[in-house]
Design an enzyme around this catalytic site. Structure first.
Site, mmCIF file in Angstrom:
data_model
loop_
_atom_site.group_PDB
_atom_site.id
_atom_site.type_symbol
_atom_site.label_atom_id
_atom_site.label_comp_id
_atom_site.label_asym_id
_atom_site.label_seq_id
_atom_site.Cartn_x
_atom_site.Cartn_y
_atom_site.Cartn_z
ATOM 1 N N VAL A 138 -11.010 7.100 -9.542
ATOM 2 C CA VAL A 138 -12.469 7.193 -9.509
ATOM 3 C C VAL A 138 -12.828 8.278 -8.513
ATOM 4 C CG1 VAL A 138 -12.974 4.821 -10.237
ATOM 5 C CG2 VAL A 138 -12.670 5.328 -7.803
ATOM 6 N N SER A 139 -14.073 8.734 -8.569
ATOM 7 C CA SER A 139 -14.481 9.847 -7.723
ATOM 8 C C SER A 139 -14.941 9.447 -6.330
ATOM 9 C CB SER A 139 -15.613 10.632 -8.399
ATOM 10 O OG SER A 139 -15.132 11.239 -9.560
ATOM 11 N N SER A 140 -15.408 8.215 -6.171
ATOM 12 C CA SER A 140 -15.948 7.846 -4.860
ATOM 13 C C SER A 140 -15.643 6.396 -4.511
ATOM 14 C CB SER A 140 -17.458 8.063 -4.837
ATOM 15 O OG SER A 140 -18.097 7.120 -5.675
ATOM 16 N N ASP A 157 -20.017 10.064 -12.861
ATOM 17 C CA ASP A 157 -18.737 10.609 -12.423
ATOM 18 C C ASP A 157 -18.670 12.104 -12.710
ATOM 19 O OD1 ASP A 157 -16.335 9.695 -11.137
ATOM 20 O OD2 ASP A 157 -15.273 10.212 -12.986
ATOM 21 N N GLN A 193 -17.165 3.325 -6.249
ATOM 22 C CA GLN A 193 -16.675 2.971 -7.588
ATOM 23 C C GLN A 193 -15.380 2.163 -7.534
ATOM 24 O OE1 GLN A 193 -16.607 7.141 -8.771
ATOM 25 N NE2 GLN A 193 -17.968 6.611 -10.469
#
Length: 145
Positions: free
Chosen positions: A13-15, A109, A18
């Site tokens: 995931v990007s962050s 995302d 999440q």
């Protein structure tokens, strides 16, 4: 697959916000592997942009010659760019890249990955001090349109 070859589940995931989605991704991919009768040797979780090409956990998987199968939920969970290069390299060593869901993922995302690209180019153009400010301005403009 040989006895010393591995199947790896990769989820990204990007962050940090999440993280719950990261855990849900893993469960879905593990269920898919179980349904196919594949033993999972390793589960790798990474929190990083899909356009970041310096992800240590992914690099470790790709350079481990015993990894013969990488299973991901979506193509972009592995990478936003260069997917086919990874696929070809795995095939060259007799491995495979398995994507269980070819549908696109969410826009949030994608927007975060776009912001990463903008930041990277701003850092080149304006230097690292001003890059974050410039990237934030551009991202805010994109979000309002």
């Amino acid at each position: 697959q040989g006895e010393d070859s591995k199947t790896v589940v990769y989820a990204r995931v990007s962050s940090n916000k999440q993280k719950d989605d990261l855990e849900r991704q893993i469960v879905r991919v593990q269920d898919f592997c179980a349904a196919n009768g594949w033993r999972i040797d390793q589960v790798v979780k990474e929190i990083a942009s899909g356009v970041n090409d310096e992800r240590p956990k992914l690099i470790k998987i790709l350079t481990d010659q015993s990894v013969q199968r990488i299973v991901v939920e979506h193509k972009d969970r592995l990478t936003r760019v260069g997917y086919n290069y990874i696929d070809v390299l795995l095939q060259q060593r007799g491995g495979e890249l398995v994507v269980i869901n070819l549908a696109d993922t969410d826009n949030e995302d994608l927007l975060q990955d776009l912001a990463s690209i903008i930041y990277s180019f701003c850092a080149r153009l304006y230097g690292k001090r001003r890059a974050k400010h410039k990237a934030d301005l551009i991202t805010k403009t994109l979000e309002t349109e």
